[in-house]
Design an enzyme around this catalytic site. Structure first.
Site, PDB file in Angstrom:
ATOM      1  N   SER A 121       0.817  -1.210   0.000  1.00 30.79           N
ATOM      2  CA  SER A 121       0.000   0.000   0.000  1.00 30.79           C
ATOM      3  C   SER A 121       0.848   1.257   0.000  1.00 30.79           C
ATOM      4  CB  SER A 121      -0.920   0.008   1.232  1.00 30.79           C
ATOM      5  OG  SER A 121      -0.155  -0.074   2.422  1.00 30.79           O
ATOM      6  N   HIS A 142      -3.180  -3.659  -5.610  1.00 33.01           N
ATOM      7  CA  HIS A 142      -3.467  -3.194  -4.257  1.00 33.01           C
ATOM      8  C   HIS A 142      -4.944  -3.352  -3.926  1.00 33.01           C
ATOM      9  CE1 HIS A 142      -3.778   0.317  -1.219  1.00 33.01           C
ATOM     10  NE2 HIS A 142      -3.549  -0.824  -0.607  1.00 33.01           N
ATOM     11  N   GLU A 154      -6.512  -1.337  -7.042  1.00 35.31           N
ATOM     12  CA  GLU A 154      -5.598  -0.509  -7.834  1.00 35.31           C
ATOM     13  C   GLU A 154      -4.574  -1.410  -8.521  1.00 35.31           C
ATOM     14  OE1 GLU A 154      -4.933   3.716  -5.632  1.00 35.31           O
ATOM     15  OE2 GLU A 154      -4.238   1.961  -4.529  1.00 35.31           O
ATOM     16  N   ASN A 192      -4.853   5.711  -1.261  1.00 36.96           N
ATOM     17  CA  ASN A 192      -4.232   6.066   0.018  1.00 36.96           C
ATOM     18  C   ASN A 192      -3.754   7.512   0.026  1.00 36.96           C
ATOM     19  OD1 ASN A 192      -4.684   3.744   1.397  1.00 36.96           O
ATOM     20  ND2 ASN A 192      -2.645   2.881   1.112  1.00 36.96           N
TER      21      ASN A 192
END
Length: 356
Positions: A121, A142, A154, A192
């Site tokens: 991440s 991800h 992702e 994120n």
């Protein structure tokens, strides 16, 4: 568009790894789950079977699908057992050297065409490329926690990632029923990067003693529409994982202040309060719920014919007038007051930018 792999490997049987493996089992892939710690492997496999059974009981899939998914699971004690896989997703702890070592070993035991994906991440996917024997097969994939429930994945292109590797990864994500987006290989990728400020500001509010974690979380749930607040999310992901991500982002940004880890995170990790998995983080996770239920919104009312002025011409102003009238207020625009003093004035207009 590539074909989804028939055989999926997952390295790491923790919360994320077992969740990814569960998705693979349900998607019809023969799924090989490996963890170097035997107890962790056993717990991960049991977590998958329990998740499949719970999903069937809740009507998310049929009992037959749950049984078939469980039959596709292979718990592998040796990394070499992943050799038949067409796609291997690494879900190991967020430590660069550990991931690089894994990619080197996977390059030795897997086929030349096997796509090697990392679920990192925060670590740049490009930092793992040189550890693999075939850099063109390295890609980021991800997932979000909990993987069986979160619909987004992702896919991150590293320097040198081939179109074939991207296509296989996209196809696998879509076969799992996920919405696949492609993100750049930068600090925090896309999601994120967007979400990090919520947690960082929540930690600042707590450090400045503005509010307690329970209050901050409730504001985010009730006022922001989030399913859980930032401290609940930190506990779900793991306070230790969040700290490592914060350190990684801070390092990648060359010390940019907005990504700086909080001493409060360090304190909780040092105390072993790692979140749900440890039974305690920002909240206690005993037999009962970790927090009280949020109150229901109050019923409309209380206006009793009193006047409120709502200024603005957009959709927000129109909706506020509608809601105010439903609550018994006499909602007017300012030009409709005609000398009547309102009890409340709400200005929804956007301020004009300051002149140079």
């Amino acid at each position: 568009m590539g074909d989804a792999p028939a055989r999926l490997g997952v390295v790491g049987a923790g919360t994320m790894g077992s969740g990814i493996a569960q998705l693979g089992c349900l998607a019809g892939m023969e799924t090989f789950l490996h963890d170097p710690v035997a107890d962790a492997l056993a717990r991960g496999a049991e977590r998958i079977r329990t998740g499949l059974d719970k999903g069937a009981k809740r009507g998310r899939w049929s009992a037959e699908d749950a049984r078939a998914g469980a039959d596709r699971l292979r718990a592998c004690e040796a990394l070499e057992d992943l050799s038949p896989c067409e796609l291997v997703v690494e879900a190991a702890p967020e430590r660069l050297e550990l991931k690089r070592e894994l990619f080197g070993r996977l390059s030795e035991v897997c086929d030349e065409g096997t796509v090697l994906a990392t679920n990192t991440s925060s670590i740049p996917v490009t930092a793992l490329v040189s550890a693999a024997a075939r850099p063109e097969n390295v890609v980021g994939m991800h997932f979000f926690n909990p993987a069986p429930l979160m619909r987004l994945v992702e896919v991150i292109r590293a320097d040198g990632t081939s179109e074939r590797a991207l296509a296989v990864t996209r196809a696998a994500g879509e076969a799992m029923g996920r919405r696949v987006i492609e993100a750049s290989d930068g600090p925090g990728f896309l999601v994120n990067r967007c979400g990090r400020p919520f947690g960082a500001e929540a930690l600042r509010l707590l450090a400045e003693q503005v509010a307690a974690p329970e209050q901050i979380d409730r504001v985010c749930r009730l006022g922001g529409g989030f399913r859980m607040g930032p401290f609940e999310l930190m506990d779900l992901v793991g306070v230790d994982v969040g700290l490592e991500v914060a350190r990684s982002l801070h390092s990648q940004s060359f010390g940019e202040a907005r990504w700086k880890p909080s001493p409060l995170q360090e304190r909780l990790v040092s105390a072993g309060r790692l979140g749900r998995k440890a039974g305690r983080g920002w909240y206690h996770y005993d037999d009962g719920p970790h927090r009280a239920d949020d109150p229901d919104p109050p019923s409309p009312g209380g206006g009793e014919g009193r006047v409120v002025a709502i200024e603005g011409t957009g959709a927000l102003a129109a909706k506020l007038r509608e809601r105010a009238r439903a609550a018994g207020w006499e909602a007017r625009e300012p030009e409709e007051l005609a000398g009547v003093a309102p009890e409340l004035v709400v200005d929804t207009s956007v301020p004009a930018p300051a002149a140079d």
